[in-house]
Design an enzyme around this catalytic site. Sequence first.
Site, short mmCIF file in Angstrom:
data_model
loop_
_atom_site.label_atom_id
_atom_site.label_comp_id
_atom_site.label_asym_id
_atom_site.label_seq_id
_atom_site.Cartn_x
_atom_site.Cartn_y
_atom_site.Cartn_z
N VAL A 1 -26.18 48.99 60.85
CA VAL A 1 -27.63 49.17 60.83
C VAL A 1 -28.03 50.42 61.62
CG1 VAL A 1 -28.12 47.61 62.79
CG2 VAL A 1 -29.81 47.91 61.00
N ASP A 2 -27.27 50.74 62.63
CA ASP A 2 -27.51 51.95 63.45
C ASP A 2 -27.44 53.20 62.56
OD1 ASP A 2 -27.83 53.53 65.68
OD2 ASP A 2 -25.85 53.12 66.55
N SER B 1 -25.18 42.25 66.89
CA SER B 1 -23.80 41.88 67.27
C SER B 1 -23.01 41.12 66.20
CB SER B 1 -23.75 41.08 68.58
OG SER B 1 -24.02 41.92 69.69
N THR B 2 -23.60 40.90 65.02
CA THR B 2 -22.86 40.08 64.04
C THR B 2 -22.03 40.91 63.05
OG1 THR B 2 -24.67 39.98 62.41
CG2 THR B 2 -24.62 38.27 64.11
N GLY B 3 -22.03 42.23 63.24
CA GLY B 3 -21.23 43.08 62.36
C GLY B 3 -19.99 43.56 63.10
N TYR C 1 -19.54 44.17 66.08
CA TYR C 1 -19.32 43.51 67.39
C TYR C 1 -18.86 42.05 67.28
CZ TYR C 1 -21.04 47.61 70.00
OH TYR C 1 -21.19 48.85 70.56
N1 AR6 Z 1 -30.83 46.43 57.59
C1 AR6 Z 1 -30.68 45.26 58.24
N2 AR6 Z 1 -29.48 44.80 58.69
C2 AR6 Z 1 -28.40 45.58 58.46
C3 AR6 Z 1 -28.47 46.82 57.78
C4 AR6 Z 1 -29.76 47.24 57.34
N3 AR6 Z 1 -29.95 48.39 56.72
N4 AR6 Z 1 -27.20 47.34 57.73
C5 AR6 Z 1 -26.38 46.45 58.31
N5 AR6 Z 1 -27.09 45.37 58.75
P1 AR6 Z 1 -23.79 46.09 62.94
P2 AR6 Z 1 -23.33 45.21 65.72
C6 AR6 Z 1 -26.64 44.16 59.45
O1 AR6 Z 1 -22.34 46.26 62.70
O2 AR6 Z 1 -22.46 44.12 65.26
C7 AR6 Z 1 -22.70 50.27 65.02
O3 AR6 Z 1 -21.70 51.17 64.65
C8 AR6 Z 1 -25.19 43.77 59.31
O4 AR6 Z 1 -24.99 43.13 58.05
O5 AR6 Z 1 -24.72 47.12 62.41
O6 AR6 Z 1 -24.37 44.93 66.75
C9 AR6 Z 1 -23.31 50.60 66.36
O7 AR6 Z 1 -23.37 52.00 66.59
C10 AR6 Z 1 -25.03 42.81 60.48
O8 AR6 Z 1 -25.46 41.49 60.13
O9 AR6 Z 1 -24.14 45.95 64.53
C11 AR6 Z 1 -22.41 49.92 67.31
O10 AR6 Z 1 -21.27 50.70 67.60
C12 AR6 Z 1 -26.01 43.35 61.52
O11 AR6 Z 1 -26.80 44.34 60.84
C13 AR6 Z 1 -21.98 48.67 66.59
O12 AR6 Z 1 -22.11 48.99 65.20
C14 AR6 Z 1 -25.35 43.97 62.73
O13 AR6 Z 1 -24.19 44.68 62.34
C15 AR6 Z 1 -22.88 47.50 66.88
O14 AR6 Z 1 -22.37 46.35 66.26
#
Ligand code: AR6
Length: 175
Positions: free
Chosen positions: A32-33, A120-122, A124
């Site tokens: 999402v970042d 944190s559900t991706g 992390y």
């Molecule tokens: N809109 C809403 N949710 C989303 C989108 C979107 N466009 N894209 C992905 N998600 P993650 P984390 C969901 O991995 O686990 C990054 O590289 C995804 O399906 O984005 O907190 C950062 O820079 C999941 O359910 O974040 C950090 O290094 C959720 O967003 C690291 O990942 C979170 O997944 C953070 O990991």
Amino acid sequence: MKITLLQGDITKMETDAIVNAANSSLLGGGGVDGAIHRAGGPAILEECRKIRDRQGRCAPGEAVITTAGRLPAKYVIHTVGPVWNKGSEEEKALLRTAYMNSLQLAAKHDVQTIAFPNISTGVYRFPKQVAAEIAVAAVTDFLKNDNKISNVIFVCFEKENYDIYTQLLSQQGPL
Ligand code: AR6
């Protein structure tokens, strides 16, 4: 309803603020970042860099606020969720803190509507059910003591998360 649920892409949200699941560098990443920085353009990264220069890295649980650049939202609140390693109480507490600090920062900036991804559900690796229970409890507790924020929207990208939140929110009465 003060808490609502959507399945979709958080970058499209027209809320006052959207929350980013960032990392401690604040300089972008995947998931999402990556989507937020790509859709919002360079103004977001520019402000993140300034914050870093001023106060250093962002520890897990902390939150900072920037412009939303080209996104329809007004602000992006960047918070850093914990990495799931052993599933310790500390890891769980940090996830709650990430939600709480994001909401506090939002209220301080007169944000009335705010959208959260499933922090944190991706990458992390937090188990989705555990993370959802923490998220719903944190937001519910915060809203009990706040009258500035009118709507918190959980934006689930994946159906699995959407189904988990549907189930959890149906178990709780209106706020
Ligand atoms: N809109 C809403 N949710 C989303 C989108 C979107 N466009 N894209 C992905 N998600 P993650 P984390 C969901 O991995 O686990 C990054 O590289 C995804 O399906 O984005 O907190 C950062 O820079 C999941 O359910 O974040 C950090 O290094 C959720 O967003 C690291 O990942 C979170 O997944 C953070 O990991």
